[in-house]
Motif scaffolding. Sequence first.
Motif: not given
Length: 232
Positions: A163, A210-212
């Motif tokens: 990610k 991403t938001n992770e």
Amino acid sequence: MLNLSKLQEFIKPEADCLASYVLEMLTAIEVDKFRPSFAHLPKDPYLEGNYRFRRLSHFKIVGDRLIKLPHRRLFQSRQYNPLLGDVVREYSELDDELIQLEEFQRLVWEFFQFCQLCSTSQEIGVHQIRTTASPHQSGNPAPEGIHRDGVDVVGIFSVDRNKIEGGETHLYQSKDDKLPAFTKVLNPGELLVFRDAQYFHYTSPVNVLTNEQGTRDVFVLTCPGLFPPNEN
């Protein structure tokens, strides 16, 4: 002590690392077997931001055996590391379960083949490093900037990219060069080996996709290790 004789069939060096850098995909190594051990790395206490996690162990090659050496600390002079130079650093050892993996032994043995071309040392330092990034913070694999390590040979083995974007590895023939002689995002399973006196190196920051949280997992291998002067 770990017997490496049965691993020699996997080792096929195809270039002289004295001539240039070497980039190869180690297809005989299943990188998935390394990934669980990266989830339990201790935080690197010498950097602000809590984005780097690290272990370090040292090994010696004697004949066809890989021998784990007693615990040693890490040291680089300010000449090589303007950020943490002249600081004696202490890191936890690699997990025994990781060291016993045949995949790990293959990796060290593969790197050692190139060390034999470029160094008289039989000792290898293995740094296990995770760099993290979040939506609020980038991760910096090389906070010291474009640098040398002060060893004979350096190897960077990519285990996982999760990610993230960035984390591009660069080699420079001169620290003042605007354009690198080599630039690439190392994919899982790829090993880059180069002679430290020939190239400066750097890896660009990583950012999340991403938001992770995202992660970049690598082994950095050096020949020889980097020790405080009174421990050499």
